[in-house]
Structure formats: C-alpha cells, structure tokens
Write a protein that holds these residues in place. Sequence first.
Motif, PDB file in Angstrom:
ATOM      1  N   THR A  22       0.837  -1.190   0.000  1.00  0.00           N
ATOM      2  CA  THR A  22       0.000   0.000   0.000  1.00  0.00           C
ATOM      3  C   THR A  22       0.877   1.247   0.000  1.00  0.00           C
ATOM      4  OG1 THR A  22      -0.069   0.106   2.403  1.00  0.00           O
ATOM      5  CG2 THR A  22      -1.790  -1.199   1.311  1.00  0.00           C
ATOM      6  N   ASN A  63      -5.754  -2.059  -4.126  1.00  0.00           N
ATOM      7  CA  ASN A  63      -5.692  -1.705  -2.703  1.00  0.00           C
ATOM      8  C   ASN A  63      -6.882  -0.847  -2.297  1.00  0.00           C
ATOM      9  OD1 ASN A  63      -3.299  -3.061  -2.353  1.00  0.00           O
ATOM     10  ND2 ASN A  63      -2.020  -1.244  -2.603  1.00  0.00           N
ATOM     11  N   GLU A  66      -9.928  -2.919  -1.779  1.00  0.00           N
ATOM     12  CA  GLU A  66      -9.860  -3.825  -0.631  1.00  0.00           C
ATOM     13  C   GLU A  66      -9.777  -3.111   0.710  1.00  0.00           C
ATOM     14  OE1 GLU A  66      -6.421  -6.171  -1.407  1.00  0.00           O
ATOM     15  OE2 GLU A  66      -7.411  -7.392  -2.928  1.00  0.00           O
ATOM     16  N   ARG A  67      -9.670  -1.794   0.721  1.00  0.00           N
ATOM     17  CA  ARG A  67      -9.391  -1.106   1.982  1.00  0.00           C
ATOM     18  C   ARG A  67     -10.494  -1.243   3.019  1.00  0.00           C
ATOM     19  NH1 ARG A  67      -9.399   5.117  -0.056  1.00  0.00           N
ATOM     20  NH2 ARG A  67     -11.573   5.155  -0.696  1.00  0.00           N
ATOM     21  N   ARG A  70      -9.757  -4.469   4.856  1.00  0.00           N
ATOM     22  CA  ARG A  70      -8.624  -4.332   5.787  1.00  0.00           C
ATOM     23  C   ARG A  70      -9.039  -3.571   7.033  1.00  0.00           C
ATOM     24  NH1 ARG A  70      -5.293  -2.561   1.127  1.00  0.00           N
ATOM     25  NH2 ARG A  70      -4.396  -4.445   0.278  1.00  0.00           N
ATOM     26  N   TYR A  73     -10.974  -5.869   9.379  1.00  0.00           N
ATOM     27  CA  TYR A  73     -10.088  -6.799  10.090  1.00  0.00           C
ATOM     28  C   TYR A  73      -9.356  -6.084  11.228  1.00  0.00           C
ATOM     29  CZ  TYR A  73     -10.633 -10.459   6.551  1.00  0.00           C
ATOM     30  OH  TYR A  73     -11.132 -11.424   5.729  1.00  0.00           O
TER      31      TYR A  73
END
Length: 86
Positions: A22, A63, A66-67, A70, A73
């Motif tokens: 990233t 990225n 998908e942020r 993340r 999580y």
Amino acid sequence: MRCYIEERTIELAKYIIENKCTVREAAKKFGISKSTVHKDMTERLIKINQLLADEVKAILLENKQERHIRGGYATREKYRHQREAG
C-alpha cells in the motif's frame, strides 16, 4: 524535475510492484509521507515511465477496492485484543 525525485519515484514504483504494498507501507519503508508517495505514483511516474505507472495504478486500484476489508479486520483485532486484556 530533479534527478533524486525521479530516482525515488522509480524506486518507489518498483517496491510497490514487487511487494504489492500500500501507499502507507511504501511511505513507511522509504521514510516519506503518504502524500509524497501518492503524488510520485499518480503524477510524476506517468511523466517518467508510463509502463511502470500502469502497473502501479493497477495495484493502487486493487488496494483501494480492498481497503474496507482491511479496516474491518483491523477493527475486529483491536476489540479482540481489548477483550483478552480486560
């Protein structure tokens, strides 16, 4: 553009491509701000090397998509650690 900026931009691009990392990870590795990394990758790299710019753009787009995962999580881990500690 100054020579050291071009060199840094190319090094950053290669690092991001090799590690599929990233902007934040690249900034931390090179000891510069996220803003600098972003500007290097989105504005300067296009003028220096179009092929590298296209590869980096694809990784940064992935990225970005998908942020939210993340972040979810990270939040889950944060609260899990708080439960275990408390």
